[in-house]
Write a protein that holds these residues in place. Sequence first.
Motif, PDB file in Angstrom:
ATOM      1  N   ARG A 163       0.754  -1.303  -0.055  1.00 55.20           N
ATOM      2  CA  ARG A 163       0.121  -0.079   0.027  1.00 55.20           C
ATOM      3  C   ARG A 163       0.890   1.169  -0.052  1.00 55.20           C
ATOM      4  O   ARG A 163       0.644   2.144  -0.824  1.00 55.20           O
ATOM      5  CB  ARG A 163      -0.979   0.101   1.327  1.00 55.20           C
ATOM      6  CG  ARG A 163      -1.837  -1.092   1.187  1.00 55.20           C
ATOM      7  CD  ARG A 163      -2.853  -1.032   2.211  1.00 55.20           C
ATOM      8  NE  ARG A 163      -3.534   0.043   2.457  1.00 55.20           N
ATOM      9  CZ  ARG A 163      -4.276   0.391   3.606  1.00 55.20           C
ATOM     10  NH1 ARG A 163      -4.523  -0.449   4.534  1.00 55.20           N
ATOM     11  NH2 ARG A 163      -5.017   1.462   3.533  1.00 55.20           N
ATOM     12  N   ALA A 164       1.989   1.051   0.762  1.00 57.10           N
ATOM     13  CA  ALA A 164       2.829   2.424   0.799  1.00 57.10           C
ATOM     14  C   ALA A 164       3.457   2.615  -0.581  1.00 57.10           C
ATOM     15  O   ALA A 164       3.491   3.740  -0.935  1.00 57.10           O
ATOM     16  CB  ALA A 164       3.840   2.200   1.919  1.00 57.10           C
ATOM     17  N   ALA A 165       3.848   1.270  -1.159  1.00 58.51           N
ATOM     18  CA  ALA A 165       4.466   1.568  -2.506  1.00 58.51           C
ATOM     19  C   ALA A 165       3.566   2.161  -3.396  1.00 58.51           C
ATOM     20  O   ALA A 165       3.856   2.720  -4.528  1.00 58.51           O
ATOM     21  CB  ALA A 165       4.917   0.108  -2.980  1.00 58.51           C
ATOM     22  N   LEU A 166       2.239   1.675  -3.261  1.00 53.33           N
ATOM     23  CA  LEU A 166       1.186   2.321  -4.342  1.00 53.33           C
ATOM     24  C   LEU A 166       0.924   3.820  -4.001  1.00 53.33           C
ATOM     25  O   LEU A 166       0.853   4.587  -5.017  1.00 53.33           O
ATOM     26  CB  LEU A 166      -0.143   1.415  -4.253  1.00 53.33           C
ATOM     27  CG  LEU A 166      -0.066   0.214  -4.698  1.00 53.33           C
ATOM     28  CD1 LEU A 166      -1.397  -0.591  -4.105  1.00 53.33           C
ATOM     29  CD2 LEU A 166      -0.213   0.240  -6.381  1.00 53.33           C
ATOM     30  N   LEU A 167       1.040   4.197  -3.052  1.00 52.01           N
ATOM     31  CA  LEU A 167       1.253   5.811  -2.618  1.00 52.01           C
ATOM     32  C   LEU A 167       2.233   6.591  -3.156  1.00 52.01           C
ATOM     33  O   LEU A 167       2.286   7.639  -3.918  1.00 52.01           O
ATOM     34  CB  LEU A 167       0.924   6.008  -1.184  1.00 52.01           C
ATOM     35  CG  LEU A 167      -0.381   5.672  -0.662  1.00 52.01           C
ATOM     36  CD1 LEU A 167      -0.490   5.978   0.979  1.00 52.01           C
ATOM     37  CD2 LEU A 167      -1.488   6.207  -1.388  1.00 52.01           C
ATOM     38  N   VAL A 168       3.581   5.843  -3.188  1.00 49.42           N
ATOM     39  CA  VAL A 168       4.654   6.399  -3.919  1.00 49.42           C
ATOM     40  C   VAL A 168       4.563   6.466  -5.356  1.00 49.42           C
ATOM     41  O   VAL A 168       4.905   7.387  -6.055  1.00 49.42           O
ATOM     42  CB  VAL A 168       5.951   5.520  -3.434  1.00 49.42           C
ATOM     43  CG1 VAL A 168       7.225   5.938  -4.235  1.00 49.42           C
ATOM     44  CG2 VAL A 168       6.323   5.784  -2.064  1.00 49.42           C
ATOM     45  N   ALA A 169       4.045   5.100  -5.917  1.00 44.29           N
ATOM     46  CA  ALA A 169       3.749   5.324  -7.482  1.00 44.29           C
ATOM     47  C   ALA A 169       2.971   6.343  -7.724  1.00 44.29           C
ATOM     48  O   ALA A 169       3.124   6.967  -8.898  1.00 44.29           O
ATOM     49  CB  ALA A 169       3.219   3.699  -7.690  1.00 44.29           C
ATOM     50  N   ALA A 170       1.662   6.616  -7.114  1.00 48.82           N
ATOM     51  CA  ALA A 170       0.763   7.529  -7.429  1.00 48.82           C
ATOM     52  C   ALA A 170       1.397   8.791  -7.387  1.00 48.82           C
ATOM     53  O   ALA A 170       1.233   9.780  -8.218  1.00 48.82           O
ATOM     54  CB  ALA A 170      -0.580   7.544  -6.529  1.00 48.82           C
ATOM     55  N   THR A 171       1.918   9.292  -6.349  1.00 50.40           N
ATOM     56  CA  THR A 171       2.847  10.502  -6.137  1.00 50.40           C
ATOM     57  C   THR A 171       3.710  10.820  -7.176  1.00 50.40           C
ATOM     58  O   THR A 171       3.654  12.020  -7.747  1.00 50.40           O
ATOM     59  CB  THR A 171       3.587  10.473  -4.830  1.00 50.40           C
ATOM     60  OG1 THR A 171       2.673  10.401  -3.700  1.00 50.40           O
ATOM     61  CG2 THR A 171       4.305  12.009  -4.572  1.00 50.40           C
ATOM     62  N   THR A 172       4.493   9.885  -7.515  1.00 47.85           N
ATOM     63  CA  THR A 172       5.943  10.224  -8.296  1.00 47.85           C
ATOM     64  C   THR A 172       5.249  10.198  -9.820  1.00 47.85           C
ATOM     65  O   THR A 172       5.571  10.879 -10.704  1.00 47.85           O
ATOM     66  CB  THR A 172       6.905   9.166  -8.351  1.00 47.85           C
ATOM     67  OG1 THR A 172       6.041   7.705  -8.512  1.00 47.85           O
ATOM     68  CG2 THR A 172       7.368   8.935  -7.305  1.00 47.85           C
ATOM     69  N   LEU A 173       4.211   9.402  -9.992  1.00 50.05           N
ATOM     70  CA  LEU A 173       3.276   9.479 -11.431  1.00 50.05           C
ATOM     71  C   LEU A 173       2.708  10.846 -11.552  1.00 50.05           C
ATOM     72  O   LEU A 173       2.889  11.381 -12.779  1.00 50.05           O
ATOM     73  CB  LEU A 173       2.183   8.187 -11.475  1.00 50.05           C
ATOM     74  CG  LEU A 173       1.623   8.311 -13.062  1.00 50.05           C
ATOM     75  CD1 LEU A 173       2.407   8.078 -13.984  1.00 50.05           C
ATOM     76  CD2 LEU A 173       0.684   6.864 -12.758  1.00 50.05           C
ATOM     77  N   GLY A 174       2.061  11.308 -10.597  1.00 54.01           N
ATOM     78  CA  GLY A 174       1.368  12.720 -10.639  1.00 54.01           C
ATOM     79  C   GLY A 174       2.380  13.605 -10.821  1.00 54.01           C
ATOM     80  O   GLY A 174       2.305  14.454 -11.736  1.00 54.01           O
ATOM     81  N   LEU A 175       3.738  13.563 -10.301  1.00 52.47           N
ATOM     82  CA  LEU A 175       4.730  14.753 -10.318  1.00 52.47           C
ATOM     83  C   LEU A 175       5.218  14.768 -11.924  1.00 52.47           C
ATOM     84  O   LEU A 175       5.480  15.732 -12.351  1.00 52.47           O
ATOM     85  CB  LEU A 175       5.885  14.607  -9.240  1.00 52.47           C
ATOM     86  CG  LEU A 175       5.340  14.800  -8.001  1.00 52.47           C
ATOM     87  CD1 LEU A 175       6.438  14.522  -6.770  1.00 52.47           C
ATOM     88  CD2 LEU A 175       4.954  16.299  -7.800  1.00 52.47           C
ATOM     89  N   LEU A 176       5.483  13.431 -12.435  1.00 52.49           N
ATOM     90  CA  LEU A 176       6.071  13.296 -13.624  1.00 52.49           C
ATOM     91  C   LEU A 176       5.215  13.997 -14.748  1.00 52.49           C
ATOM     92  O   LEU A 176       5.426  14.550 -15.589  1.00 52.49           O
ATOM     93  CB  LEU A 176       6.394  11.750 -13.983  1.00 52.49           C
ATOM     94  CG  LEU A 176       7.473  11.263 -13.387  1.00 52.49           C
ATOM     95  CD1 LEU A 176       7.562   9.711 -13.406  1.00 52.49           C
ATOM     96  CD2 LEU A 176       8.929  11.709 -14.087  1.00 52.49           C
ATOM     97  N   ILE A 177       3.837  13.674 -14.347  1.00 51.14           N
ATOM     98  CA  ILE A 177       2.810  14.224 -15.575  1.00 51.14           C
ATOM     99  C   ILE A 177       2.710  15.958 -15.234  1.00 51.14           C
ATOM    100  O   ILE A 177       2.720  16.678 -16.122  1.00 51.14           O
ATOM    101  CB  ILE A 177       1.237  13.821 -14.985  1.00 51.14           C
ATOM    102  CG1 ILE A 177       1.223  12.505 -15.291  1.00 51.14           C
ATOM    103  CG2 ILE A 177       0.315  14.641 -15.709  1.00 51.14           C
ATOM    104  CD1 ILE A 177       0.079  11.683 -14.882  1.00 51.14           C
ATOM    105  N   LEU A 178       2.802  16.518 -14.152  1.00 51.97           N
ATOM    106  CA  LEU A 178       3.151  17.721 -14.107  1.00 51.97           C
ATOM    107  C   LEU A 178       4.425  18.409 -14.694  1.00 51.97           C
ATOM    108  O   LEU A 178       3.994  19.550 -15.214  1.00 51.97           O
ATOM    109  CB  LEU A 178       3.209  18.303 -12.396  1.00 51.97           C
ATOM    110  CG  LEU A 178       2.065  18.083 -11.591  1.00 51.97           C
ATOM    111  CD1 LEU A 178       2.595  18.507 -10.082  1.00 51.97           C
ATOM    112  CD2 LEU A 178       0.905  19.155 -12.041  1.00 51.97           C
ATOM    113  N   LEU A 179       5.436  17.491 -14.938  1.00 50.24           N
ATOM    114  CA  LEU A 179       6.339  18.074 -15.526  1.00 50.24           C
ATOM    115  C   LEU A 179       6.441  18.131 -17.131  1.00 50.24           C
ATOM    116  O   LEU A 179       7.079  18.482 -17.837  1.00 50.24           O
ATOM    117  CB  LEU A 179       7.645  17.299 -15.264  1.00 50.24           C
ATOM    118  CG  LEU A 179       8.348  17.606 -13.481  1.00 50.24           C
ATOM    119  CD1 LEU A 179       9.251  16.561 -13.226  1.00 50.24           C
ATOM    120  CD2 LEU A 179       8.774  19.069 -13.733  1.00 50.24           C
ATOM    121  N   ASN A 180       5.366  17.329 -17.590  1.00 51.26           N
ATOM    122  CA  ASN A 180       5.098  17.145 -18.858  1.00 51.26           C
ATOM    123  C   ASN A 180       3.869  16.401 -19.117  1.00 51.26           C
ATOM    124  O   ASN A 180       3.534  15.521 -18.907  1.00 51.26           O
ATOM    125  CB  ASN A 180       5.939  16.420 -19.743  1.00 51.26           C
ATOM    126  CG  ASN A 180       5.979  16.198 -21.228  1.00 51.26           C
ATOM    127  OD1 ASN A 180       5.224  16.971 -21.692  1.00 51.26           O
ATOM    128  ND2 ASN A 180       6.748  15.276 -21.673  1.00 51.26           N
TER     129      ASN A 180
END
Length: 427
Positions: free
Chosen positions: A83-100
């Motif tokens: 569950r913690a890893a999924l929250l990390v995945a969601a956070t990093t994915l969201g930030l990558l989308i913000l950058l492009n």
Amino acid sequence: MTTATDDPAAATLNPAARWLALAGLALIGATWPLWTGTSSFPQVPLLSALRPTPLLVDWTLLAGLIAAWIVVLWRPAPQRVGRAALLVAATTLGLLILLNQHRLQPWAWQFLIVALLIGSATPAVALAGWRWLAVSIYFWSALSKLDVTFFHSHGPFLLEGLFRALGSSNALGLWSEAARSRLAAAVPLVELTVALMLAIPQTRLFGLVAAIAMHLVLLLALGPFGHDHQAGVLLWNLFFIGQNLLLFARPAIPCPARRDQPAGSRLAWLATCVAIALPALEPFGGWDHWPGWAVYASRPERVYVSVAEADADRLPDHLQPWLEPAGPFEPWRQLRIDRWSLSAVGAPIYPQDRFAVGAALAVATGTGRPDVRIAWDSAADRFTGMRTSQVLTGTEAVEAFARRYRFNAQPRWSPAESVRRDAANAP
């Protein structure tokens, strides 16, 4: 910790989370240049403040995203580590989308929502939210195609790919235009029927069979024997087949009363409901097309980018294959940024007009600094297909046009641009 032994919802969520992580890794691999930021195609951040961000940030976030998916494969939800890893995945994915914005592919948005949901909610709530999200994708996707432009463009395009895969490339050409349009109308109607059948418990198994059949047909139409689309498109359809088998093959497990749910579950459920409802704003310009599940829709705005014929030879080599020949007495040559995107990052171009404007500005300010022109067409009327058009010539006119958007429509700084600006601002 909840285990699959004492919780039937956990028994379903465990393989479903693994399937999500496996598909996430596969889709990142299929569109690898999109995430590294090293392709020739311009990046356009969602927020203008992120334009100077160095590429090292992208690589760091990408490493975190890949590591998170691997952890989920190893220790899937509902285990605490998963569950913690999924929250990390969601956070990093969201930030990558913000950058492009280009990274806001439909599958990436879906995976972000599901990762947040599974990482925050109890297994029963996570499964219920995931099911309703899947139903909503079919529903909104079907509605986005119920217009005259789809019946005459993307609808026949999909049917042509299907006939080609079946060995009858010219079969569709034997039909009248009216007959082709009526046949194309069946595409969103089938999709809408799938959504309704999956939403009703009594018809859910029929909906599951229909959904799998629909994705198999799409794999034929878009696969190597049809239109031979990119691997990412095919992988997303394969993901839906596995997802639907995991989510809908068994009877739904009742959720506990809302007052008995932990705060994380209630917040995750609320966020999922918001994500499900927001596509209602897409037809009115209040929400982007792909997060609104307008996939293969024909109504969105169109932007055609052209480069002055006199400047064409000054463009870098990677752009030359995407320049169309100039017409007679025509001083402009169209630059096929849609094909450039497919070649450079292995993914379709983000369909928002502001993103195409940002790509045009990247060309205008890049090597050779050519004079550019954009021809902008509004979204098509749902019933008539009519559009309004506007032509903007020159970099200054395009930059002024870019400033009208709520979100950023300017390209991200290249390393060379960052060095130039730092030198200009040095004392």
